[in-house]
Scaffold this motif. Sequence first.
Motif, mmCIF file in Angstrom:
data_model
loop_
_atom_site.group_PDB
_atom_site.id
_atom_site.type_symbol
_atom_site.label_atom_id
_atom_site.label_comp_id
_atom_site.label_asym_id
_atom_site.label_seq_id
_atom_site.Cartn_x
_atom_site.Cartn_y
_atom_site.Cartn_z
ATOM 1 N N PHE A 146 0.738 -1.307 -0.058
ATOM 2 C CA PHE A 146 0.037 -0.004 0.189
ATOM 3 C C PHE A 146 0.864 1.353 -0.061
ATOM 4 O O PHE A 146 0.548 2.278 -0.513
ATOM 5 N N LYS A 147 2.151 1.032 0.434
ATOM 6 C CA LYS A 147 3.103 2.115 0.448
ATOM 7 C C LYS A 147 3.542 2.519 -1.091
ATOM 8 O O LYS A 147 3.761 3.404 -1.522
ATOM 9 N N GLN A 148 3.469 1.284 -1.831
ATOM 10 C CA GLN A 148 3.780 1.601 -3.211
ATOM 11 C C GLN A 148 2.550 2.157 -4.035
ATOM 12 O O GLN A 148 2.835 2.911 -4.895
ATOM 13 N N ILE A 149 1.529 1.670 -3.666
ATOM 14 C CA ILE A 149 0.169 2.327 -4.427
ATOM 15 C C ILE A 149 0.268 3.953 -3.976
ATOM 16 O O ILE A 149 -0.177 4.642 -4.813
ATOM 17 N N ARG A 150 0.593 4.287 -2.855
ATOM 18 C CA ARG A 150 0.541 5.730 -2.419
ATOM 19 C C ARG A 150 1.488 6.468 -3.260
ATOM 20 O O ARG A 150 1.338 7.433 -3.570
ATOM 21 N N LYS A 151 2.761 5.899 -3.632
ATOM 22 C CA LYS A 151 3.760 6.608 -4.405
ATOM 23 C C LYS A 151 3.234 6.791 -5.758
ATOM 24 O O LYS A 151 3.505 7.836 -6.556
ATOM 25 N N TYR A 156 -1.554 13.141 -5.635
ATOM 26 C CA TYR A 156 -2.664 13.646 -4.858
ATOM 27 C C TYR A 156 -2.084 13.872 -3.151
ATOM 28 O O TYR A 156 -1.612 12.934 -2.818
ATOM 29 N N PRO A 157 -2.707 15.064 -2.737
ATOM 30 C CA PRO A 157 -2.393 15.128 -1.200
ATOM 31 C C PRO A 157 -3.061 14.258 -0.359
ATOM 32 O O PRO A 157 -4.188 13.713 -0.880
ATOM 33 N N ASP A 158 -2.609 14.014 0.871
ATOM 34 C CA ASP A 158 -3.569 13.088 1.779
ATOM 35 C C ASP A 158 -4.954 13.344 1.920
ATOM 36 O O ASP A 158 -5.891 12.380 1.881
ATOM 37 N N ILE A 159 -5.207 14.620 1.889
ATOM 38 C CA ILE A 159 -6.476 15.038 2.131
ATOM 39 C C ILE A 159 -7.514 14.515 0.870
ATOM 40 O O ILE A 159 -8.636 14.283 0.998
ATOM 41 N N LEU A 160 -6.818 14.453 -0.355
ATOM 42 C CA LEU A 160 -7.676 13.847 -1.346
ATOM 43 C C LEU A 160 -7.640 12.360 -1.529
ATOM 44 O O LEU A 160 -8.378 11.605 -1.801
ATOM 45 N N TYR A 161 -6.274 11.873 -1.147
ATOM 46 C CA TYR A 161 -6.052 10.511 -1.320
ATOM 47 C C TYR A 161 -6.792 9.463 -0.458
ATOM 48 O O TYR A 161 -7.113 8.578 -0.818
ATOM 49 N N ASN A 162 -6.476 9.791 0.748
ATOM 50 C CA ASN A 162 -6.821 9.022 2.047
ATOM 51 C C ASN A 162 -8.478 8.813 1.903
ATOM 52 O O ASN A 162 -8.629 7.494 2.042
ATOM 53 N N PRO A 163 -9.400 9.737 1.543
ATOM 54 C CA PRO A 163 -10.716 9.361 1.622
ATOM 55 C C PRO A 163 -10.950 8.481 0.291
ATOM 56 O O PRO A 163 -11.980 7.340 0.485
ATOM 57 N N ILE A 200 -7.280 0.354 6.746
ATOM 58 C CA ILE A 200 -8.475 1.719 6.857
ATOM 59 C C ILE A 200 -8.236 2.446 8.089
ATOM 60 O O ILE A 200 -8.136 3.777 8.000
ATOM 61 N N GLN A 201 -7.869 1.654 9.126
ATOM 62 C CA GLN A 201 -7.528 2.292 10.552
ATOM 63 C C GLN A 201 -6.410 3.205 10.288
ATOM 64 O O GLN A 201 -6.254 4.242 11.276
ATOM 65 N N SER A 202 -5.435 3.025 9.411
ATOM 66 C CA SER A 202 -4.466 3.960 9.486
ATOM 67 C C SER A 202 -4.550 5.285 8.561
ATOM 68 O O SER A 202 -3.691 6.000 8.638
ATOM 69 N N LEU A 203 -5.319 5.019 7.977
ATOM 70 C CA LEU A 203 -5.643 6.288 7.219
ATOM 71 C C LEU A 203 -6.373 7.608 7.798
ATOM 72 O O LEU A 203 -7.191 7.365 8.708
#
Length: 203
Positions: A146-151, A156-163, A200-203
């Motif tokens: 999931f860290k690779q997916i985030r990269k 996208y900033p966290d405020i958009l990516y996380n939701p 999910i709990q970590s987001l």
Amino acid sequence: MNLKEKFVNVLSEIGFEATRIDTLWKDLEKAYSGKSRHYHNLTHLEEMIAQYEIFHSELTFPVEVLYAIFYHDYIYKATSKENELKSAEYAISILPEKAKINTDLVFEMIVATKLHQHNEVEDINWLIDFDLKILSKEWKDYETYFKQIRKEYKIYPDILYNPGRKKALQHFLENEFIFQTETFRTQFEKQARKNILREIQSL
């Protein structure tokens, strides 16, 4: 057998000429080795093919499944919602005129990796499960994934990516099953749900 050998063998079986296969391998290697490919890369293909090898005897259309694996993420842009469709179109467009392969089935297989929904064709369910096997890895490996997916979505900033990520993950949990084959459900469903919930709990 390494990735290239697998590729050469299946394309030879389909009816591609040797020189064409060599060019297509270089194209494929380049596509999956792009700078933005942190997860959807050659390692992902290797992991899917490892599952393909394990469950090969379960498949009715092994050639179609293997060809679909190679091309299912050929076109991949984090900002696009048409990756699977474009990949499917490309995979069909390069086939030789008298290809020994079910082109309609290949197209359907690749497109099915977008929504990961149960299909009447059991081989498509196997392909979907090979694609999602990562969800059931040990936590350390899942965390790497999931860290690779985030990269890949770093624009996208966290405020958009996380939701968005949370919504996608919750969708998996809302389905009766994550995996489409009985075998994968029995072996991997529990761990996959555990991992997804933890992310999910970590987001």
